[in-house]
Design an enzyme around this catalytic site. Sequence first.
Site, PDB file in Angstrom:
ATOM      1  N   ARG A   1       0.828  -1.214   0.000  1.00 52.87           N
ATOM      2  CA  ARG A   1       0.000   0.000   0.000  1.00 52.87           C
ATOM      3  C   ARG A   1       0.853   1.250   0.000  1.00 52.87           C
ATOM      4  O   ARG A   1       0.511   2.252  -0.624  1.00 52.87           O
ATOM      5  CB  ARG A   1      -0.916  -0.022   1.230  1.00 52.87           C
ATOM      6  CG  ARG A   1      -1.838   1.185   1.378  1.00 52.87           C
ATOM      7  CD  ARG A   1      -2.941   1.215   0.384  1.00 52.87           C
ATOM      8  NE  ARG A   1      -3.608  -0.079   0.246  1.00 52.87           N
ATOM      9  CZ  ARG A   1      -4.622  -0.301  -0.576  1.00 52.87           C
ATOM     10  NH1 ARG A   1      -5.067   0.657  -1.368  1.00 52.87           N
ATOM     11  NH2 ARG A   1      -5.175  -1.507  -0.649  1.00 52.87           N
TER      12      ARG A   1
ATOM     13  N   HIS B   1      -4.954  -4.271   4.514  1.00 55.28           N
ATOM     14  CA  HIS B   1      -4.915  -3.099   3.633  1.00 55.28           C
ATOM     15  C   HIS B   1      -3.484  -2.632   3.411  1.00 55.28           C
ATOM     16  O   HIS B   1      -3.124  -2.183   2.315  1.00 55.28           O
ATOM     17  CB  HIS B   1      -5.771  -1.979   4.228  1.00 55.28           C
ATOM     18  CG  HIS B   1      -6.133  -0.899   3.262  1.00 55.28           C
ATOM     19  ND1 HIS B   1      -5.587   0.362   3.312  1.00 55.28           N
ATOM     20  CD2 HIS B   1      -7.004  -0.891   2.214  1.00 55.28           C
ATOM     21  CE1 HIS B   1      -6.108   1.115   2.346  1.00 55.28           C
ATOM     22  NE2 HIS B   1      -6.960   0.374   1.658  1.00 55.28           N
ATOM     23  N   CYS B   2      -2.663  -2.741   4.444  1.00 56.27           N
ATOM     24  CA  CYS B   2      -1.271  -2.296   4.355  1.00 56.27           C
ATOM     25  C   CYS B   2      -0.462  -3.076   3.326  1.00 56.27           C
ATOM     26  O   CYS B   2       0.479  -2.539   2.728  1.00 56.27           O
ATOM     27  CB  CYS B   2      -0.584  -2.422   5.704  1.00 56.27           C
ATOM     28  SG  CYS B   2      -1.259  -1.404   7.019  1.00 56.27           S
ATOM     29  N   VAL B   3      -0.779  -4.349   3.141  1.00 56.58           N
ATOM     30  CA  VAL B   3       0.045  -5.216   2.285  1.00 56.58           C
ATOM     31  C   VAL B   3      -0.582  -5.453   0.914  1.00 56.58           C
ATOM     32  O   VAL B   3      -0.129  -6.321   0.176  1.00 56.58           O
ATOM     33  CB  VAL B   3       0.352  -6.562   2.972  1.00 56.58           C
ATOM     34  CG1 VAL B   3       1.116  -6.326   4.262  1.00 56.58           C
ATOM     35  CG2 VAL B   3      -0.908  -7.363   3.216  1.00 56.58           C
TER      36      VAL B   3
END
Length: 376
Positions: A121, A365-367
């Site tokens: 992200r 969501h971060c990855v």
Amino acid sequence: MSTRREFIKHVSVVAGLGAAVSIGLGLKPLNVQAVTQGVWGMPDEGDKHWRAFVAFGAQEAIWEDFTPDVQAAIGLIARTIARYEPVTVFCRNNERRLAEEHCGSANITYITTELDDIWMRDIGANFVIDGAGGLGAVDFNFNGWGNKQQHGEDAQLAALVASNADAEYLRSELVGEGGGIEVDGHGTAIMTESSWINSNRNPDWSKAEVEQALKARLGLRKIIWLPGIKGKDITDAHVDFYARFVKPGVVIANLDNDPESYDRKVTLAHLDILKNATDADGRKLRVHTVSPPLNPRKSKFSRNNPDFAAGYINYFVINGAVIAPEFGDKAADARAFDLLSELYPDREVVQLNIDAIAAGGGGIHCVTSHQPLTYV
């Protein structure tokens, strides 16, 4: 295993990575008059995707003994997303076979490149569209969240993503990350001041200058600023752990109910702002809340780890599904599942155990990131 917050203590390890990458570009704010506002616009994550992206980039220098577990978690996420839309996996050439073992082959494409870590992200391109079939890819000059972690390879990934997507490459003069951006696709964004108005990314930029530049690059008409909090995690409080647009006018926000958590005060302040905010069209926001589990499962990832990121709000909206975390707290997991099912009635809510990634302070969501489907 060092947590993401603990990387803040090791800035000296990466101090020599190059001034332009490590401490920002050192450029004055762009002349926003030269950018035609509204030509490009960032669509809502819930709009149709062309494909999703993940980075199979965990390495022992960062993740230590957790590395195999993180690789397995990335593989689980990639395989799950691939049931609904195509996935591109970025991986090192010498780990191509390992990446395939974890991520599979069905609906998966592989691109080999050098990587530092897994946070797709933040290191990937931020796509914008022009409404006429055009695709742009904004590069926000990733600098390791303010030079807190090695990032020389990851800083090159946005340009590679843009090239492979055949998108117009749009390099911002700001330094920032995709996890710090939340938009409704209709000109409104929510962002935290702590991650954008910060000297470790954008020294000598005023809040007004940062806001103008973001509006110009992402086609925004209004930014709702949340204070966030600096220095408590490596990202300086990305918005994707605090507030997400479900659709225009509807927001889901994190409410920390742990009286011992610093985030309790932060999330209450954010809620007060959101409940009194209006979007770019003057619409008052309808705000739903979701709270982290108070009793996540005990494991090597969560035990004695104050930075274990047990938050439900860091989910990923894809074609036909919402990919969300679960943490072994049956009651809290069920409440999150029910709320997401209510808010996204046309999508299947799929909950995954991503504790290994949460151990590093991040979430689904971060990855992940995605390329929107463009229409002519």
